[in-house]
Design a protein around this motif. Structure first.
Motif, PDB file in Angstrom:
ATOM      1  N   TYR A 105       0.850  -1.190   0.000  1.00  0.00           N
ATOM      2  CA  TYR A 105       0.000   0.000   0.000  1.00  0.00           C
ATOM      3  C   TYR A 105       0.885   1.239   0.000  1.00  0.00           C
ATOM      4  O   TYR A 105       2.065   1.190   0.342  1.00  0.00           O
ATOM      5  CB  TYR A 105      -0.948   0.009   1.191  1.00  0.00           C
ATOM      6  N   ASN A 144       8.726   5.023  12.659  1.00  0.00           N
ATOM      7  CA  ASN A 144       9.183   4.320  13.853  1.00  0.00           C
ATOM      8  C   ASN A 144      10.707   4.196  13.914  1.00  0.00           C
ATOM      9  O   ASN A 144      11.220   3.360  14.641  1.00  0.00           O
ATOM     10  CB  ASN A 144       8.542   2.914  13.882  1.00  0.00           C
ATOM     11  N   ASN A 198       5.033   4.771   6.897  1.00  0.00           N
ATOM     12  CA  ASN A 198       4.773   4.092   8.162  1.00  0.00           C
ATOM     13  C   ASN A 198       6.067   3.501   8.729  1.00  0.00           C
ATOM     14  O   ASN A 198       6.345   3.608   9.917  1.00  0.00           O
ATOM     15  CB  ASN A 198       3.730   2.987   7.949  1.00  0.00           C
TER      16      ASN A 198
HETATM   17  C1  LIG Z   1       3.374   0.316  10.592  1.00  0.00           C
HETATM   18  O1  LIG Z   1       4.656   0.153  11.172  1.00  0.00           O
HETATM   19  C2  LIG Z   1       4.664  -0.573  12.384  1.00  0.00           C
HETATM   20  C3  LIG Z   1       6.050  -0.526  12.974  1.00  0.00           C
HETATM   21  O2  LIG Z   1       7.048  -0.692  12.026  1.00  0.00           O
HETATM   22  C4  LIG Z   1       4.183  -1.998  12.108  1.00  0.00           C
HETATM   23  O3  LIG Z   1       4.192  -2.743  13.308  1.00  0.00           O
HETATM   24  C5  LIG Z   1       2.796  -1.926  11.525  1.00  0.00           C
HETATM   25  O4  LIG Z   1       2.386  -3.229  11.158  1.00  0.00           O
HETATM   26  C6  LIG Z   1       2.755  -1.033  10.304  1.00  0.00           C
HETATM   27  N1  LIG Z   1       1.402  -0.838   9.874  1.00  0.00           N
HETATM   28  C7  LIG Z   1       0.958  -1.324   8.725  1.00  0.00           C
HETATM   29  C8  LIG Z   1      -0.464  -1.030   8.406  1.00  0.00           C
HETATM   30  O5  LIG Z   1       1.706  -1.953   7.979  1.00  0.00           O
END
Ligand SMILES: *[C@@H]1O[C@H](CO)[C@@H](O)[C@H](O)[C@H]1NC(C)=O
Ligand SMILES: *[C@@H]1O[C@H](CO)[C@@H](O)[C@H](O)[C@H]1NC(C)=O
Ligand SMILES: *[C@@H]1O[C@H](CO)[C@@H](O)[C@H](O)[C@H]1NC(C)=O
Length: 138
Positions: free
Chosen positions: A43, A53, A49
């Motif tokens: 996506y 982190n 995303n």
């Molecule tokens: C977004 O990033 C976090 C940490 O890296 C991860 O745990 C999470 O699954 C991610 N969200 C998606 C929708 O991929």
């Protein structure tokens, strides 16, 4: 006693080399996208995303994991990044598994210039901080 002094200076130099070691080893290598690597993500905001982190400091290394021919990494400015264009490419990496050292603070913009990968979300924007200043010696 002289013996005490020698002992103390040995201890001091041991501490200094330990601190130096800690500083050097705190430079991190970040595998872009972790297990996904550098590929067309599922996506659009995947890399956004991912980068949320992660803390990026000067001296850290970004490792883009990909196979040559399937992806590239182009280092561009914000305008090119926003529009997936390659008018002001600063650097192109294409040999696979590219390591890029973050050598200055500020924003960095990357994307994959193969096909429509950029439009599909294979793009990465990060902000690099100066990091901790060298520890003071008193
Ligand atoms: C977004 O990033 C976090 C940490 O890296 C991860 O745990 C999470 O699954 C991610 N969200 C998606 C929708 O991929
Ligand atoms: C960021 O990653 C750490 C360690 O992998 C995890 O503990 C934390 O929940 C993550 N935070 C977010 C916002 O995904
Ligand atoms: C890139 O790194 C991955 C993981 O270490 C490895 O499996 C792959 O063979 C490497 N590819 C290239 C082109 O070096």
């Amino acid at each position: 006693m002289d013996y005490e002094k020698v002992h103390l200076s040995l201890l001091m130099s041991a501490m200094i080399s330990y601190l130096t070691f800690v500083c050097v080893s705190s430079k991190a290598t970040h595998i872009v996208g972790d297990r996904v690597g550098w590929a067309s993500p599922g996506y659009n905001s995947f890399y956004e995303n991912w980068s949320k982190n992660v803390t990026f400091n000067v001296g850290d290394v970004l490792l883009f994991q990909y196979n040559p021919g399937l992806s590239t990494v182009v280092h561009v400015n914000k305008d090119d990044y926003d529009h997936c264009t390659t008018r002001n490419v600063m650097q192109t990496y294409f040999r696979g598994n590219s390591s890029i050292t973050l050598d200055h603070p500020g924003e960095y913009f990357f994307f994959c210039s193969v096909g429509k990968h950029c439009e599909a979300g294979q793009k990465l924007q990060i902000t690099v901080s100066q990091g901790n200043p060298p520890s003071k010696t008193s």
